[in-house]
Design an enzyme around this catalytic site. Structure first.
Site, PDB file in Angstrom:
ATOM      1  N   ASP B  92       0.869  -1.176   0.000  1.00 56.06           N
ATOM      2  CA  ASP B  92       0.000   0.000   0.000  1.00 56.06           C
ATOM      3  C   ASP B  92       0.908   1.228   0.000  1.00 56.06           C
ATOM      4  O   ASP B  92       2.137   1.115   0.109  1.00 56.06           O
ATOM      5  CB  ASP B  92      -0.955  -0.029   1.187  1.00 56.06           C
ATOM      6  CG  ASP B  92      -0.220   0.013   2.510  1.00 56.06           C
ATOM      7  OD1 ASP B  92       1.013   0.194   2.511  1.00 56.06           O
ATOM      8  OD2 ASP B  92      -0.875  -0.139   3.551  1.00 56.06           O
ATOM      9  N   SER B  93       0.325   2.399  -0.109  1.00 55.36           N
ATOM     10  CA  SER B  93       1.136   3.612  -0.238  1.00 55.36           C
ATOM     11  C   SER B  93       1.492   4.220   1.113  1.00 55.36           C
ATOM     12  O   SER B  93       2.293   5.143   1.178  1.00 55.36           O
ATOM     13  CB  SER B  93       0.364   4.639  -1.057  1.00 55.36           C
ATOM     14  OG  SER B  93      -0.846   4.955  -0.389  1.00 55.36           O
ATOM     15  N   ASP B 264      -7.086  -8.006  -0.090  1.00 57.61           N
ATOM     16  CA  ASP B 264      -6.199  -8.257   1.041  1.00 57.61           C
ATOM     17  C   ASP B 264      -7.011  -8.002   2.292  1.00 57.61           C
ATOM     18  O   ASP B 264      -7.958  -7.198   2.262  1.00 57.61           O
ATOM     19  CB  ASP B 264      -4.996  -7.302   1.030  1.00 57.61           C
ATOM     20  CG  ASP B 264      -5.362  -5.951   1.612  1.00 57.61           C
ATOM     21  OD1 ASP B 264      -5.131  -5.744   2.816  1.00 57.61           O
ATOM     22  OD2 ASP B 264      -5.915  -5.110   0.863  1.00 57.61           O
ATOM     23  N   CYS B 302     -11.769 -29.447   5.431  1.00 57.49           N
ATOM     24  CA  CYS B 302     -10.539 -28.682   5.192  1.00 57.49           C
ATOM     25  C   CYS B 302      -9.332 -29.611   5.178  1.00 57.49           C
ATOM     26  O   CYS B 302      -9.208 -30.508   6.008  1.00 57.49           O
ATOM     27  CB  CYS B 302     -10.386 -27.621   6.278  1.00 57.49           C
ATOM     28  SG  CYS B 302      -8.897 -26.624   6.108  1.00 57.49           S
ATOM     29  N   CYS B 304      -6.184 -28.540   5.477  1.00 53.60           N
ATOM     30  CA  CYS B 304      -5.020 -27.825   6.013  1.00 53.60           C
ATOM     31  C   CYS B 304      -4.302 -28.691   7.044  1.00 53.60           C
ATOM     32  O   CYS B 304      -4.862 -29.643   7.579  1.00 53.60           O
ATOM     33  CB  CYS B 304      -5.434 -26.486   6.602  1.00 53.60           C
ATOM     34  SG  CYS B 304      -5.942 -26.545   8.336  1.00 53.60           S
ATOM     35  N   CYS B 307      -6.316 -29.002  10.392  1.00 54.91           N
ATOM     36  CA  CYS B 307      -7.501 -29.869  10.363  1.00 54.91           C
ATOM     37  C   CYS B 307      -7.127 -31.327  10.126  1.00 54.91           C
ATOM     38  O   CYS B 307      -7.860 -32.226  10.527  1.00 54.91           O
ATOM     39  CB  CYS B 307      -8.480 -29.383   9.290  1.00 54.91           C
ATOM     40  SG  CYS B 307      -9.278 -27.826   9.762  1.00 54.91           S
ATOM     41  N   HIS B 333      -4.690 -22.256   9.809  1.00 53.66           N
ATOM     42  CA  HIS B 333      -5.942 -22.761   9.230  1.00 53.66           C
ATOM     43  C   HIS B 333      -6.651 -21.665   8.438  1.00 53.66           C
ATOM     44  O   HIS B 333      -7.098 -21.895   7.313  1.00 53.66           O
ATOM     45  CB  HIS B 333      -6.871 -23.289  10.324  1.00 53.66           C
ATOM     46  CG  HIS B 333      -8.283 -23.444   9.841  1.00 53.66           C
ATOM     47  ND1 HIS B 333      -8.706 -24.526   9.112  1.00 53.66           N
ATOM     48  CD2 HIS B 333      -9.352 -22.606   9.917  1.00 53.66           C
ATOM     49  CE1 HIS B 333      -9.980 -24.361   8.778  1.00 53.66           C
ATOM     50  NE2 HIS B 333     -10.393 -23.205   9.256  1.00 53.66           N
TER      51      HIS B 333
END
Lengths: 369, 369
Positions: B92-93, B264, B302, B304, B307, B333
């Site tokens: 970002d700026s 984001d 899930c 991941c 999980c 997760h």
């Protein structure tokens, strides 16, 4: 049946390269077990530990019996299923933590009564209960219940602790129904005669392995090393020797040379969270100003995921700003460093090169080192 | 040259499946960028992000310019080298963070003067400086400097912010020397006429992509969705559209349907640290009593690493006891869940099945669900 096999011995010291067969893993010794107090190694994923060929972790009976409690762990089908860890687990007996409660516990011949500081709940831990808990956990290695006096303590107090530990070792041995191995614990403080007296009857009980307890509870470093070497010499060569709660990378090497096979210690994770990294060049205290612009990794010789990507300056910035990733990354590095260090020690023993393995410096690392 | 290509379009909405070519990665859109404020995605190793095929992360110019400062990042050879991240970076700026300093900043036509709360140091951020910083970072996507008014704000204040943002966009465009792409930012609060007025001159400046700014700064959810859809419709179809700082999994799907390509948000990591897990069945607040004995994973669907190994009961116990691993595991997760969710959205668009993709519930998950 002996689950431990000595594969090779160092000609210049008491060090040996061995294999301890457990239900969930074949543990190559000398071995360091990362500490997973409540069933998690703080800041380090189990996937990482597996990837790094970590074969065993330690978990604490005291913490797990209080929360989540044995009922849930039974319902889960044991501690492996509850934790989600597929390799070996060693649990302590809970004795050490209970002893440290000081005024909140009372030791009798029968067991130790205590109030948990967390919620004030009352408990009575006996050798039989410690065995039942660890059997229900279904861990690979269970520990007998012992009494570990603090340091300093009167000789008489240490003698009594050693004597009651011996009687509890016998009750533990009798009560333990498996399924894993059971280790006995040698007490006796820094007194060689007390250790020697306690050793023979302990060995007569026929444990699968023996721990050197009551060490690193506050003694000076030279006393730790002296009593470790002395105690290791009292324990049978054909059984694994486990030094509880020790120590720095240098401590591990010295103790291996004294004949120790197994270690656990909170240092790599606790110190990682506090911003201390172990390296082959000494300890890096990452918050230090000297690392502000240091674009080199924590340890240039380290192959861990942190050293492969990040600089001291990057880690220092995160640590100073209390970024959540900072203690995680240092814990990762430290656990990797410990596991790699033990692998180097094992390889050195197997290759007959242990004598030339240098003890890593314990002082702080210098700028740019 | 256009770095963005639309690969397929959803027939039932404004959603599109695209590819944004950047110097370090080919970003498949719609895409979610995990937030790495100070150069680290809190609690998630970069190795994991790579393994999960994460192509881009966001870092904050404001935080990095204060600490460690641009000099060190220059010396490291840019932000990629400093962070140790090899794929795309969007910064970002700095405008959004500076605006939120309220009484500590003063906006003039030239730029914004502010005092950093961290150390009281004084800074003057101009469009030219924001471009110089991001050029020296050598990021893949840089953002123009804008003025983002808080919500609620008077229409007049929002109109002025949109007007100055436009003039700063022009200065940003002129000053930016690369090496990456530069995105402009559309302001105008919840006022459709202000957004429309600002859009045409912004588009005339010819940015590589366009962000919808000033959204999710405190408005009600229906206002966010209305103004997102309206703003997306003002932006050219042939350029990537980026909705800054949004949102929940449901928000992402709704915004994709409105034509947004990039997102984001701190939610997966921040909420993870606070004990909230996103699942396909709603949000799990892990500390809740109802999960005490729940041996099912956070999300049974899930894949991941959390999980695959751990239960809600295990995670709850760690969280209640403030174990360091608990916020880390929930962050892992959540980030995995977000990245998987975006992959499902991309696949659904490519397969012409976006209309049948269900919006995940935003309410709390029920017991055993």
């Amino acid at each position: 049946m002996n689950s431990f096999r000595v594969d090779s011995e160092d000609p210049a010291s008491s060090a040996r390269r061995g294999t301890l067969e457990t239900r969930h893993a074949s543990i190559e010794t000398p071995c360091f077990l990362p500490v997973g107090t409540r069933g998690a190694v703080k800041g380090v994923e189990f996937d990482r530990l597996e990837e790094w060929d970590c074969r065993a972790v330690l978990a604490n009976t005291y913490h797990l019996m209080l929360r989540p409690g044995i009922d849930l762990i039974r319902r889960a089908g044991g501690l492996h299923a509850f934790m989600g860890w597929r390799r070996a687990i060693l649990t302590d007996s809970g004795g050490f933590q209970v002893m440290s409660l000081a005024s909140r516990r009372r030791i009798t011949e029968e067991g130790v009564e205590f109030r948990a500081p967390e919620d004030g709940s009352r408990h009575f831990l006996t050798p039989e209960l410690a065995m039942e808990l660890q059997s229900d956990f279904a861990v690979d290695i269970a520990m007998a219940l012992d009494v570990c006096p603090p340091f300093p303590a009167e000789r008489e107090e240490i003698a009594q602790a050693a004597a009651i530990s011996l009687r509890w070792a016998e009750r533990s041995r009798r009560a333990f129904a498996g399924p894993g191995l059971l280790f006995g614990i040698l007490q006796g403080g820094t007194h060689e005669d007390l250790r020697r007296e306690a050793a023979a009857p302990l060995l007569d009980l026929g444990f699968d392995g023996y721990a050197i307890g009551g060490v690193a509870v506050g003694e000076p470093k030279d006393a730790i090393r002296r009593i470790t070497a002395f105690s290791a010499g009292l324990l049978p060569k054909e059984r694994p020797r486990y030094l509880m709660g020790v120590g720095t990378p240098a401590d591990l090497l010295e103790s291996v040379r004294a004949g120790v096979d197994l270690f656990d210690c909170v240092l790599p994770t606790r110190h990682g969270r506090m911003g201390h990294a172990y390296t082959g060049h000494g300890e890096v205290t990452i918050k230090h100003e000297r690392f502000r612009s240091d674009l080199s990794p924590l340890d240039p010789d380290c192959a861990c995921p942190v050293c492969r990507r990040h600089s001291r300056a990057y880690l220092r910035n995160l640590f100073v700003l209390k970024d959540f990733s900072a203690p995680m990354l240092l814990s990762l590095h430290n656990v990797f460093f410990y596991l790699s260090w033990m692998r180097r020690i094992r390889d050195a023993i197997a290759g007959g090169a242990l004598a030339s393995l240098e003890v890593p410096p314990e002082e702080k690392v210098a700028l740019g080192a």
